[in-house]
Structure formats: C-alpha cells, structure tokens
Design a protein around this motif. Structure first.
Motif, mmCIF file in Angstrom:
data_model
loop_
_atom_site.group_PDB
_atom_site.id
_atom_site.type_symbol
_atom_site.label_atom_id
_atom_site.label_comp_id
_atom_site.label_asym_id
_atom_site.label_seq_id
_atom_site.Cartn_x
_atom_site.Cartn_y
_atom_site.Cartn_z
ATOM 1 N N UNK A 139 0.809 -1.212 0.000
ATOM 2 C CA UNK A 139 0.000 0.000 0.000
ATOM 3 C C UNK A 139 0.845 1.266 0.000
ATOM 4 N N UNK A 140 2.166 1.133 0.167
ATOM 5 C CA UNK A 140 3.033 2.297 0.350
ATOM 6 C C UNK A 140 4.013 2.465 -0.809
ATOM 7 N N UNK A 141 4.204 3.710 -1.225
ATOM 8 C CA UNK A 141 5.233 4.054 -2.211
ATOM 9 C C UNK A 141 6.442 4.557 -1.435
ATOM 10 N N UNK A 142 7.325 3.632 -1.099
ATOM 11 C CA UNK A 142 8.495 3.936 -0.271
ATOM 12 C C UNK A 142 9.681 4.243 -1.174
ATOM 13 N N UNK A 143 10.389 5.353 -0.946
ATOM 14 C CA UNK A 143 11.560 5.653 -1.779
ATOM 15 C C UNK A 143 12.568 4.505 -1.730
ATOM 16 N N UNK A 144 13.052 4.105 -2.912
ATOM 17 C CA UNK A 144 14.042 3.028 -2.990
ATOM 18 C C UNK A 144 15.428 3.655 -2.983
ATOM 19 N N UNK A 145 16.009 3.778 -1.808
ATOM 20 C CA UNK A 145 17.305 4.440 -1.670
ATOM 21 C C UNK A 145 18.424 3.649 -2.330
ATOM 22 N N UNK A 146 18.241 2.340 -2.472
ATOM 23 C CA UNK A 146 19.270 1.526 -3.114
ATOM 24 C C UNK A 146 19.361 1.811 -4.610
ATOM 25 N N UNK A 147 18.253 2.272 -5.211
ATOM 26 C CA UNK A 147 18.229 2.586 -6.640
ATOM 27 C C UNK A 147 18.464 4.072 -6.871
ATOM 28 N N UNK A 148 17.850 4.893 -6.015
ATOM 29 C CA UNK A 148 18.018 6.335 -6.124
ATOM 30 C C UNK A 148 17.010 6.972 -7.062
ATOM 31 N N UNK A 149 17.097 8.285 -7.210
ATOM 32 C CA UNK A 149 16.176 9.021 -8.076
ATOM 33 C C UNK A 149 14.763 8.986 -7.527
ATOM 34 N N UNK A 150 13.806 8.842 -8.424
ATOM 35 C CA UNK A 150 12.397 8.790 -8.037
ATOM 36 C C UNK A 150 11.899 7.360 -7.848
ATOM 37 N N UNK A 151 12.787 6.397 -7.825
ATOM 38 C CA UNK A 151 12.386 4.989 -7.728
ATOM 39 C C UNK A 151 11.709 4.701 -6.394
ATOM 40 N N UNK A 152 10.708 3.829 -6.444
ATOM 41 C CA UNK A 152 10.059 3.362 -5.224
ATOM 42 C C UNK A 152 10.228 1.842 -5.152
ATOM 43 N N UNK A 153 10.166 1.314 -3.955
ATOM 44 C CA UNK A 153 10.367 -0.118 -3.789
ATOM 45 C C UNK A 153 9.220 -0.887 -4.430
#
Length: 458
Positions: A306-320
């Motif tokens: 249910x959550x759009x969590x920032x994907x810090x491992x990918x960076x940019x605007x990516x979400x997990x």
C-alpha cells in the motif's frame, strides 16, 4: 491516576504488519505500548507459495501461519478497515461479526496490502478467477480438476476441447508460477482419465509486455519461456484481453479462445483504504518518506504494497516494488522507528538491496537470480525452495512445507475436489475485500463501545 499506554494500531495481517508487531513485542515492554492488529483472518498468508496450494503440492494450512503462534501480546480485531480519520486519530473497522467499531490510535501503521488489479474489460469481473487469497487458490484447484471431470464425460468435441484449454493472464511471478504449477497438475491428472486425449490439453499465458519476467533479465526470461514451451504452454505476448464470456476469451489481436477458465494475475493495486486518506499517492500507493512516515498525517506510517516507499538503493524517483521481500523488511524497519519515536530517538530511513529473485516452475524446473547470479534448472530450484523455507516465519510452517514437498514428490496427487465454494459466486470481488470508505463523522467513538470485540487474552 492510571497512566495510559500509547496505542499502536496496525492495519493488515500480511508480511509487513505481522513482522512489525512481532518486532514490537520483542522490543517493547508491555507497559510501553498497547498493540492492536486489524485483520480479517487469523493467519498470515505466505503468498509466494499459493501456486503450490492451487496445484495440490502444499496443503492450505502449510502457507497459513497462525497469528496467535507469532503474536502473544497483540490484541487481534477480526475485520477490515473502512477508513481513517486522521484528525480524530481513529480507524473505522467493519468486524467479521458485521458490526462497525472505531479504534483510536496514537501511532498507526497502514499495512493493508493490495488487491488484484483489474480493468474495464467486458465480462472480466464476472468470469475471471484470481490467485490472491488462500480461498482463491483452493477454489482454483477444484475448478481446474472439475473441468477435467466434465471434459471426460462431454459428448461434444468442441466442449471437451474448451474445458481442457486454460488461459492465464499476467507474465509476472504470479502468472508464470500459476501456469507452470497447474500445467503440471493437469498433465499428470490426464493419465487418470482414459477418455481424455492429453494432446487436447492447452495452457495459454497472455501478457501485454513483450517479454516474460522482465525483472530477471532477457536470458532467464527466455529460459523460463523455453522450459514452459517444452511442456506445452503457449504464449501470447504484446497481447491483452478484449472481452470475456463464460465460454470464451477474446484477445486484443482478434483471436477467440474457447475456454471455461480465465485466471487473472495481471498485477496488483493498493488496497482501497489508501483512498480514504488525503495523502499524495504514486501509482495508487500512498507516498511515504524514507522513514516510512506519511507526510501530512501525524502519527501515521505506511508499509508494504500500500506504500510508495523511496528506494534508496536505486536512487532518483524509484520506489520499492510491491514484493514480499520488501514488505517483510519494511515491517522490521517501521517497528524500529516506532520504538525510536516512543523513546525519543531519531528515525532511520529504510534501505534494502534486493537479495535476488526466484521463480519456481514446478518439479525440478526453476529460474533464479540470487545476488545477481543467474541460475536455471535444479540449482535454481534448490535456491528457490531454500529461500521460501527460510522466509517462512515459523519452524512449524517450515516443517509442514518440507513434509508436503517430500510427500508430493514421492506419492504424487490423487486429484480430488473438495467442493469448496461449490454453487457460490467465486469472482475476484467475491474473494477479495474491496469496500473501504472514508471514516464517518463519529470516527472518534471509543473502541470500548458496546459493539466492540473483546480484547484477546494476554
């Protein structure tokens, strides 16, 4: 005067919600917080192994982990959340008894998961079968075996061929594994039907994408296609469904496939509870900070599908991505941040790099990519099943799954139907709860109102 404990309310009994509460029970003393879980079932479903349930390789109980085995101090409220009133800090819950209660919270964790994503395709809602819940998997097995039973006694050749043709829509993990496992089931079952010609058995996998399992890369995606094609599965890529009737599926390329079975696994959508909050969304999922908090909603965290969590491992605007792996680890991370908030410590961002991807194609067939290493065949299958065993949350669940796998490998299947849901509606909407709505104006009514369920014993 008694001291009121902070109320931590978790909505959703999936990977993220249960992992969060399991960690909180270990990290917090009973006096530090009151823990409550809202969920319609009393078990945590290990979703990645549902195709094995549908194929009869595993029993339903093997992938349904008892919540009360894992959660010893959490109050479990059986029901589904209809809406969140962030101003009153209250969640409206429709219980399985048919009553409506309002549960107050100091800290809320939204882990409501997802539902099957559908489109406005004529006949889809009325005739498609899903693979998102334990009931759907059990029903699908009954349905598939029933088609073979009916095909064996059919006097019309066209009807017999239609009943032995099965269509699966979705070229992701769920669709590929469902088609792979059920194809093995039907291929083995036809040997028990002397009147059936195994050559009539057809499985079609349809997907709008140009390739299968794009997350695995071109080589492994092609290897999976080659393996399934060798087993008789047909593919229609760059193609979708135009219309569905009880007796056929019309594809966007104009072909009409006579069939009595359409399994729809074309992605997931965030649960409808997300729409009852005012927060921003990304592709239907509630946007969060890297610390898993929901901007503009004090005290609210969101995790899992249910959550759009920032994907810090990918960076940019990516979400997990909405995978079990991320949901489970976000559950641990949000528990850590809840403890930090209660104790006045800083919150930590969620950061996790994928351990890899596994796709079980049944038997000794699989493709896997652990830590970027591409595997296929028996080595990939050992990795896939080893990962699933280790990811199961209890020793009991692991023992049951290993025992079921061993029994199926040595004794096979009897291909019997249980009659589950026989004579009742079995559409996607019948099996999946989709009716959330904004909380009403009396959302602040306390949870100890007369129609509220009793707390579970400590």
């Amino acid at each position: 005067m008694p001291v009121t404990r902070p109320k931590i309310l978790v909505v959703g009994g999936g990977f993220a919600g249960v992992e969060c509460l399991h960690r909180l029970e270990r990290a917090l003393r009973p006096a530090e917080a009151e823990l409550t879980l809202v969920t319609p079932t009393d078990y945590q479903l290990y979703l990645p192994l549902l195709p094995h349930v549908a194929a009869g390789v595993l029993t339903p109980q093997s992938v349904a982990v008892s919540l009360r085995r894992r959660l010893r101090r959490t109050r479990i409220v059986p029901g589904g959340a209809n809406g969140v009133d962030t101003a009153a800090r209250s969640v409206e819950v429709h219980t399985t008894a048919g009553t409506t209660v309002h549960l107050p919270y100091d800290h809320l964790v939204l882990a409501a998961g997802s539902t099957t994503r559908t489109f406005d395709i004529p006949g889809l809602a009325e005739h498609a079968l899903g693979m998102k819940t334990l009931a759907q998997a059990a029903y699908l097995r009954d349905h598939v075996i029933s088609q073979l039973d009916l095909a064996a006694v059919a006097t019309d050749e066209a009807e017999r061929a239609a009943r032995m043709r099965f269509v699966v829509v979705g070229g992701g993990y769920a669709g590929v594994e469902t088609a792979a496992c059920l194809q093995r089931l039907t291929a083995a079952a036809t040997a028990r039907f002397p009147r059936l010609d195994p050559g009539l058995l057809e499985w079609h996998l349809v997907d709008l994408a140009p390739k299968l399992l794009p997350e695995l890369g071109d080589r492994l995606g092609a290897k999976a296609m080659e393996t399934l094609r060798r087993r008789g599965v047909r593919f229609s890529l760059n193609t979708s469904v135009r219309a569905v009737t009880p007796e056929s599926v019309t594809l966007t390329d104009g072909r009409v496939l006579p069939t009595r079975t359409l399994v729809w696994t074309a992605g997931v959508a965030a649960g409808p509870l997300v729409g009852t909050l005012d927060g921003p969304t990304v592709r239907g999922r509630l946007r969060t900070t890297a610390e898993l908090t929901v901007p503009g909603s004090p005290g609210v965290f969101a995790v899992g599908d249910a959550a759009a969590v920032p994907d810090l491992a990918v960076g940019g605007d990516a979400i997990t991505p909405p995978t079990a792996q991320h949901a489970q680890r976000q559950g641990k991370a949000v528990a850590r941040n809840l403890v930090a908030r209660l104790r006045g410590a800083p919150l930590r961002p969620y950061h996790h790099r994928d351990l890899g991807l596994v796709v079980d194609l049944g038997g000794t067939d699989a493709v896997s990519k652990p830590l970027g290493v591409e595997l296929s065949g028996v080595p990939a299958q050992l990795v896939a099943r080893g990962y699933h065993v280790m990811a199961l949350p209890t020793v009991t669940a692991r023992a049951r799954v290993l025992t079921n796998w061993a029994l199926n490998a040595t004794t096979g299947d009897d291909f019997v139907r249980t009659g589950f849901q026989e004579g009742r509606p079995a559409t996607l909407q019948d099996f999946e709860r989709v009716g959330a709505r904004p909380a009403g104006p009396d959302a602040g009514r306390p949870a100890d109102a007369p129609d509220a369920p009793r707390p579970d014993p400590a």
